[in-house]
Design an enzyme around this catalytic site. Structure first.
Site, short mmCIF file in Angstrom:
data_model
loop_
_atom_site.label_atom_id
_atom_site.label_comp_id
_atom_site.label_asym_id
_atom_site.label_seq_id
_atom_site.Cartn_x
_atom_site.Cartn_y
_atom_site.Cartn_z
N HIS A 36 -0.31 7.89 7.86
CA HIS A 36 0.66 6.88 8.31
C HIS A 36 1.78 7.45 9.15
O HIS A 36 2.53 6.71 9.77
CB HIS A 36 1.23 6.12 7.11
CG HIS A 36 2.40 6.78 6.43
ND1 HIS A 36 2.39 8.08 6.01
CD2 HIS A 36 3.62 6.28 6.10
CE1 HIS A 36 3.55 8.36 5.44
NE2 HIS A 36 4.31 7.31 5.48
N HIS A 60 1.77 0.05 5.33
CA HIS A 60 1.23 1.27 4.73
C HIS A 60 1.68 1.54 3.29
O HIS A 60 1.46 2.63 2.78
CB HIS A 60 1.44 2.50 5.65
CG HIS A 60 2.81 2.65 6.23
ND1 HIS A 60 3.02 2.89 7.56
CD2 HIS A 60 4.02 2.61 5.68
CE1 HIS A 60 4.32 3.00 7.80
NE2 HIS A 60 4.94 2.83 6.66
N HIS A 80 13.23 4.43 8.97
CA HIS A 80 12.92 3.20 9.72
C HIS A 80 13.53 3.26 11.12
O HIS A 80 14.57 3.88 11.32
CB HIS A 80 13.44 1.97 8.97
CG HIS A 80 12.72 1.76 7.67
ND1 HIS A 80 13.18 0.94 6.69
CD2 HIS A 80 11.57 2.29 7.21
CE1 HIS A 80 12.34 0.96 5.66
NE2 HIS A 80 11.36 1.78 5.95
N CYS A 97 6.04 -1.63 3.70
CA CYS A 97 6.63 -0.93 4.85
C CYS A 97 5.50 -0.73 5.86
O CYS A 97 4.35 -0.47 5.48
CB CYS A 97 7.16 0.42 4.38
SG CYS A 97 7.91 1.36 5.71
#
Lengths: 150, 476
Positions: free
Chosen positions: B399, B324, B203, B98
């Protein structure tokens, strides 16, 4: 939107509920038998995605799995449903579970995802071993639970 | 988290001295407030990771650390294969590779404003997002294996993007050592119609505005200026990565005892790097990294086509693409010796400093762009890797913002429709198939991203370069 419930169409269907996890969601099935608790956890899995009452249980899908213990079996069972949902693009709302030692045979009934009607909130990536538990409480009810990654 | 359990080294560095079966200390980089807000589970997970065989130097947590699976999200740990080091499916997570990629557009806010609504609708319709969505591409068995071996290079060879894009993707767009034959048929089946899809959860695809530049030297090299419009894509390896994570987590949990590995938590599932299951996982996990790189490359192509239809003067160039959730072999100095280590980053971004040989020549003077995703109502950040970071946490930084509230709590506190309306009033257009999904991702359910980024900057994990604020957000 509900976070716990009983399938009103079939009162024999078990209860389910969600429990919190910081990033994801816990699913818990509660029932008079281990099978019912497994079925309840599956219903809670659907409820992570959409309101189970909106899913019409028409198409059956059969799943079988086995694992070294009940807890790994629960995770396997939920992951098998995640796989079927992802590849068939369906949602499930009715579950029948048969257990024999640590082997499971189950049928799930559902229908294809309709985004406009089901308004799916999130897809489940997989069931995890976090807060994983299959046990009978002091009152005799079975609990089957784990956190699912979304 | 109970501060009395930690030993403060500096304002932004806190240690957990080894106790019990810990082989190395725990190190958390954050300010006092962020640490107080961290769940005790983070403490538990940092110390659990420190017990794993072959761990080197320390078990690290980044400023956005929160309760994960086995490893904390925001966790970094490196293992040496020469001293029995392990690779952990739990240490990479379900959403393998991801990551975030950032595209410059060559446009300014004034160019965007007249067509913002139109662009939001067009992006929402062109880039598949949410449960049950499929891409336009169907991969047969041969194409699937070629994609898993080739990553973004495969996508570009198929016409999805420009060869120059590869320069600014980690591993130059293709992870070496991928073994498609180690990826199960189930995982491949899950992916056959999901290429070029965003997914759901946290997302997103965002059109953003550069609102502040903090480091003009790095911003100049990154070609970022205040008022610029950029596009950010956050997604991963979709169903394929999820299935690989699921399958190897179980396999590693079951085989751990046979490898004489004691797991304090089944989610720490791991195997010796040099074992059969360890090698097969590495082959499959690297294939999933390629899947994620190809996926973000195809989405980039869809975004470019959409901009070309509505804003033909736009020119979308890639600033960088970071992953990440990975385990990568990297060389780091241990006791003055260059040593090959298997560095796990779970919800942590690689942040290589200036001069690092893995960086493209165009970025080598200032360090790697570190792309930090925020929420749909706050901000994202671009940072740059530092020389200090290499010795602090194997060249790693945070992240994202990190959740501060469960999805359950979030839906009790907010209604998705209200969140969309309130953000629209602030000029942020949200497009999503699910209001409940929006409520679960409400900005208030996350930590204050600025606090997290400031802590990373002050801890010298990476330095702040620019702040980006959302104008359009497509959520799955």
């Amino acid at each position: 939107m509900s976070y716990a419930g009983t399938n009103v169409e079939s009162p024999l269907q078990p209860n389910w509920e969600h429990f919190p996890h910081e990033a994801d969601m816990g699913v818990r099935g509660i029932g008079p038998t281990k099978e019912a608790a497994f079925a309840g956890a599956a219903l809670a899995l659907t409820a992570v995605i959409t309101d189970p009452a909106e899913v019409i249980p028409t198409q059956p899908v059969t799943v079988s799995c086995d694992a070294p213990d009940d807890e790994l079996l629960l995770v396997d069972r939920l992951n098998a449903l995640v796989y079927e949902m992802a590849t068939r693009k369906v949602l499930f709302s009715r579950f029948e579970v048969h257990l024999n030692a640590h082997a499971l045979q189950a049928t799930a009934w559902g229908e294809p995802v309709e985004v406009a009607r089901h308004r799916p909130a999130v897809e489940v990536k997989g069931a995890t071993y976090t807060d994983l538990l299959v046990k009978q409480d002091q009152k005799g009810s079975w609990i089957a639970q784990c956190v699912v990654d979304v | 988290m109970d501060l009395s359990l930690l030993k403060q080294q500096s304002r932004f560095e806190w240690h957990i001295p080894p106790f019990g079966k810990m082989r190395v200390p725990g190190v958390i980089y954050a300010n006092e407030m962020l640490i107080r807000d961290m769940d005790m589970k983070v403490y538990e997970q940092v110390t659990n990771v420190a017990t794993l065989p072959g761990i080197v130097r320390a078990s690290y947590a980044m400023p956005d650390a929160h309760w994960g699976y086995g490893f904390p999200i925001g966790g970094v740990a490196a293992f040496d294969p020469h001293v029995g080091g392990v690779v952990s499916a739990g240490g990479v997570g379900f959403d393998i590779s991801c990551g975030v990629r950032l595209l410059r557009t060559g446009l300014t806010v004034d160019d965007l404003q007249p067509v913002k609504e139109q662009l939001a609708e067009a992006l929402f319709h062109r880039v598949p997002a949410g449960v049950g969505s499929t891409g336009t591409l169907h991969l047969d068995r041969n194409d699937m294996d070629a994609m898993l071996a080739g990553g973004a290079r495969w996508a570009i060879a198929k016409g999805y993007g420009l060869p120059i894009d590869l320069e600014c993707i980690e591993e130059r767009g293709c992870m070496a050592g991928a073994k498609p034959e180690c990826v199960s048929d189930h995982a491949k089946k899950r992916q056959q119609d999901e290429m070029g899809t965003l997914g759901s959860g946290n997302h997103y695809l965002e059109v953003q505005q550069v609102v502040n530049v903090f480091a003009t030297d790095a911003a100049s090299v990154f070609d970022l200026h205040e008022g610029d419009i950029v596009v950010s894509v956050h997604c991963g390896s979709r169903g394929l990565g999820h299935q690989i994570g699921t399958e190897f987590l179980k396999r590693m949990a079951i085989t751990a005892a046979g490898h004489k590995i004691e797991l304090r938590d089944r989610e720490l599932a791991c195997a010796p790097i040099n074992s059969e299951v360890g090698q097969e996982y590495l082959g499959a996990m690297r294939a999933a990294i390629n899947c994620a790189l190809a996926n973000r490359q195809i989405i980039t192509h869809l975004v470019r086509k959409t901009f070309a239809d509505i804003l033909p003067q736009a020119s979308l160039s890639l600033l960088y693409d970071v992953s990440h959730n990975t385990c990568k072999v990297e060389e780091h100095l241990i006791d003055g010796n260059a040593t090959s280590l298997f560095v796990h980053r779970k919800g942590a971004t690689r942040a290589f400093g200036p001069g690092h040989p893995d960086l493209p020549p165009s970025l080598r003077t200032v360090g790697q762009p570190v792309l930090i995703g925020g929420t749909m109502g706050t901000a994202s950040y671009v940072l740059a890797g530092t020389r200090d970071s290499m010795s602090l946490a194997f060249g790693s930084a945070c992240h994202g913002a990190g959740r501060s509230m469960s999805r359950h709590q979030a839906t009790r506190q907010w209604h998705g429709r209200d969140v969309v309306r309130e953000l629209a009033a602030r000029g942020i257009l949200i497009r999503s198939p699910s209001f409940r999904g929006v409520a679960e991702e409400a900005p208030g359910a996350y930590k204050e991203v600025s606090e997290v980024v400031d802590a990373a900057d002050r801890a010298k994990l990476a330095r702040k370069v620019a702040r980006l604020e959302p104008l359009v957000c497509v959520k799955g």
